[in-house]
Design an enzyme around this catalytic site. Structure first.
Site, PDB file in Angstrom:
ATOM      1  N   ASN A  83      -6.095 133.198  76.616  1.00 34.88           N
ATOM      2  CA  ASN A  83      -5.606 134.078  75.256  1.00 34.88           C
ATOM      3  C   ASN A  83      -5.265 132.432  75.075  1.00 34.88           C
ATOM      4  O   ASN A  83      -5.597 130.922  75.829  1.00 34.88           O
ATOM      5  CB  ASN A  83      -4.098 133.684  75.388  1.00 34.88           C
ATOM      6  N   ARG A  84      -4.196 131.667  74.841  1.00 34.24           N
ATOM      7  CA  ARG A  84      -4.518 130.442  74.325  1.00 34.24           C
ATOM      8  C   ARG A  84      -2.680 129.399  74.404  1.00 34.24           C
ATOM      9  O   ARG A  84      -1.675 130.265  74.891  1.00 34.24           O
ATOM     10  CB  ARG A  84      -3.801 130.088  72.574  1.00 34.24           C
ATOM     11  N   HIS A 109      -8.550 130.487  76.780  1.00 33.37           N
ATOM     12  CA  HIS A 109      -9.357 130.980  77.587  1.00 33.37           C
ATOM     13  C   HIS A 109      -9.972 129.836  78.555  1.00 33.37           C
ATOM     14  O   HIS A 109     -11.132 130.610  79.406  1.00 33.37           O
ATOM     15  CB  HIS A 109     -10.832 131.338  77.293  1.00 33.37           C
ATOM     16  N   HIS A 178     -12.101 140.300  78.717  1.00 33.55           N
ATOM     17  CA  HIS A 178     -11.929 140.965  77.008  1.00 33.55           C
ATOM     18  C   HIS A 178     -13.664 141.303  76.427  1.00 33.55           C
ATOM     19  O   HIS A 178     -14.799 141.063  75.944  1.00 33.55           O
ATOM     20  CB  HIS A 178     -12.469 138.909  76.417  1.00 33.55           C
ATOM     21  N   ALA A 179     -13.587 142.815  77.045  1.00 34.47           N
ATOM     22  CA  ALA A 179     -14.729 143.559  76.564  1.00 34.47           C
ATOM     23  C   ALA A 179     -14.017 143.957  74.740  1.00 34.47           C
ATOM     24  O   ALA A 179     -13.328 144.249  74.990  1.00 34.47           O
ATOM     25  CB  ALA A 179     -14.241 144.954  77.276  1.00 34.47           C
ATOM     26  N   ASP A 245      -4.423 140.355  66.042  1.00 36.51           N
ATOM     27  CA  ASP A 245      -4.782 139.217  66.921  1.00 36.51           C
ATOM     28  C   ASP A 245      -3.125 138.721  68.076  1.00 36.51           C
ATOM     29  O   ASP A 245      -2.891 137.520  67.389  1.00 36.51           O
ATOM     30  CB  ASP A 245      -5.583 137.613  66.851  1.00 36.51           C
ATOM     31  N   GLN A 281      -2.418 142.044  74.547  1.00 40.25           N
ATOM     32  CA  GLN A 281      -3.167 141.364  72.436  1.00 40.25           C
ATOM     33  C   GLN A 281      -4.281 142.573  72.879  1.00 40.25           C
ATOM     34  O   GLN A 281      -5.166 142.983  73.399  1.00 40.25           O
ATOM     35  CB  GLN A 281      -4.408 139.563  73.468  1.00 40.25           C
ATOM     36  N   GLU A 309      -6.809 143.781  75.400  1.00 37.78           N
ATOM     37  CA  GLU A 309      -6.227 142.835  76.767  1.00 37.78           C
ATOM     38  C   GLU A 309      -5.503 142.667  77.416  1.00 37.78           C
ATOM     39  O   GLU A 309      -4.830 142.267  76.328  1.00 37.78           O
ATOM     40  CB  GLU A 309      -7.599 141.482  76.014  1.00 37.78           C
TER      41      GLU A 309
END
Length: 344
Positions: A83-84, A109, A178-179, A245, A281, A309
């Site tokens: 993530n960020r 990521h 991250h599928a 998101d 997420q 996620e």
């Protein structure tokens, strides 16, 4: 019983360091999953519908070339920090660290060359595969030599993903896979007919660059209340949402628990997510735009998949009231997520 096969998948381009990429196929009676040594990427995941017919339910590519070009982290393990991180900056012990900015003003990521873009060393297990790598001190701006192990094991209908790490210096860490899923089968045009529920009483509102504002907001009475199953398309319409998101805040307990469930009524396929992580997420493929050709030459339009996620909360390294994201020397990061596939 789980069968484990190992085969060559291709060779990395010379400008990306060369190196052989291997594929590992794990197969039980009800699930078949294919994983690469590049980025620990899940390239295929086949499960049965209510009639016993197998379909591949994750987005991706048929060949290595797709994964060596720019793509939205299809099936990959992302890190050091999923993530960020706001402005790609954080301070530890009085020292400021600057990461590569690869998502507008933020780092996403793991940066320019995160864990998704590197070759891992595989070890075959009786019921799965374990990948290892050493992320050197300073890689992508992060402190400490970080040893990382990612283990996939398949038992019947359950795929377990375990993440372990040890660091020589204090470092933030949050690992996830991250599928991108579509229970109707990859290549189906959207996920509007999927029913989803997430066991979360609160979520994190974000600013216009998708960084959490710091508020932990109650889901009650909002479009983020997914505690009871909702049909995705209708729900987005009802609340005038462009998609999700967002991080959903899970119970702060170390024990594994059921945190999300998805059901696709037309095929009967269901998927449960169990985890030890504090957040999940939920992403509805808002940035997919049909420009990428995936498996079978199919393009992936907006909302043609969802991601769940499991991870720490985004930007936790800059928000002291978020769950702890720091790994100290002498400690071990250890987190497991279980995906359980069934039919209803």
């Amino acid at each position: 019983m789980t069968a484990v096969l190992r085969e060559a998948f291709g060779r990395m381009p010379a400008e990306q360091g060369g190196g052989e990429v291997e594929k590992f196929v794990l197969q039980s009676d009800s699930v078949k999953v294919e994983i690469l040594s590049l980025g620990c990427i899940i390239t295929a995941l086949e499960t049965k519908d209510r009639d016993g017919k197998f379909s591949d339910i994750v987005l991706g590519f048929d060949t290595l070339e797709g994964y060596t070009r720019k793509h939205p982290f299809f099936g990959a393990v992302v890190g050091r920090v999923a993530n960020r991180i706001a402005k790609g900056r954080f301070t530890l012990d009085g020292k400021e660290y600057q990461l590569f900015l690869n998502n507008g003003p933020n780092s996403l990521h793991g940066g320019a060359k995160g864990f998704d873009k590197v070759l891992w060393s595989p070890e075959v297990l009786p019921d799965g595969v374990r990948f290892f790598r050493l992320s050197p001190d300073g890689e992508e701006g992060y402190p400490g030599d970080l040893k990382v192990w990612v283990t996939y094991t398949l038992s019947g209908r359950q795929l377990a993903i375990n993440y372990r790490a040890q660091s020589s210096k204090t470092t933030p860490i949050s690992l996830t896979n991250h599928a991108y899923f579509n229970l109707a089968g990859q290549g189906s045009p959207d996920v509007y007919d999927h029913e989803i529920s997430i066991e979360a009483d609160s979520y994190l509102p974000v600013d216009d660059t998708k960084i959490p504002t710091g508020e932990v907001a109650a889901v009650q009475g909002t479009g983020f209340d997914l505690r009871q199953p909702v049909e995705l398309g209708r729900h987005l319409q009802k609340f005038h949402l462009d998609g999700f998101d967002h991080n959903f805040c899970l119970q702060q307990v170390q024990s594994p628990r059921l945190v999300a469930r998805v059901c696709h009524r037309p095929t009967g396929r269901t998927m449960e997510v169990h985890t030890t992580q504090p957040g999940i997420q939920f992403y509805t493929g808002n940035n997919l735009d049909g420009s990428l050709k995936g498996k079978g030459g199919i393009t992936y339009p907006k909302h043609s998949a969802f991601c769940l996620e499991t991870q720490n909360w985004p930007d936790a390294v800059n928000k002291p009231h978020f769950p702890n994201v720091l790994l100290h020397p002498g400690e071990e990061y250890n987190s497991t997520t279980w995906l359980v596939f069934n039919t209803a």
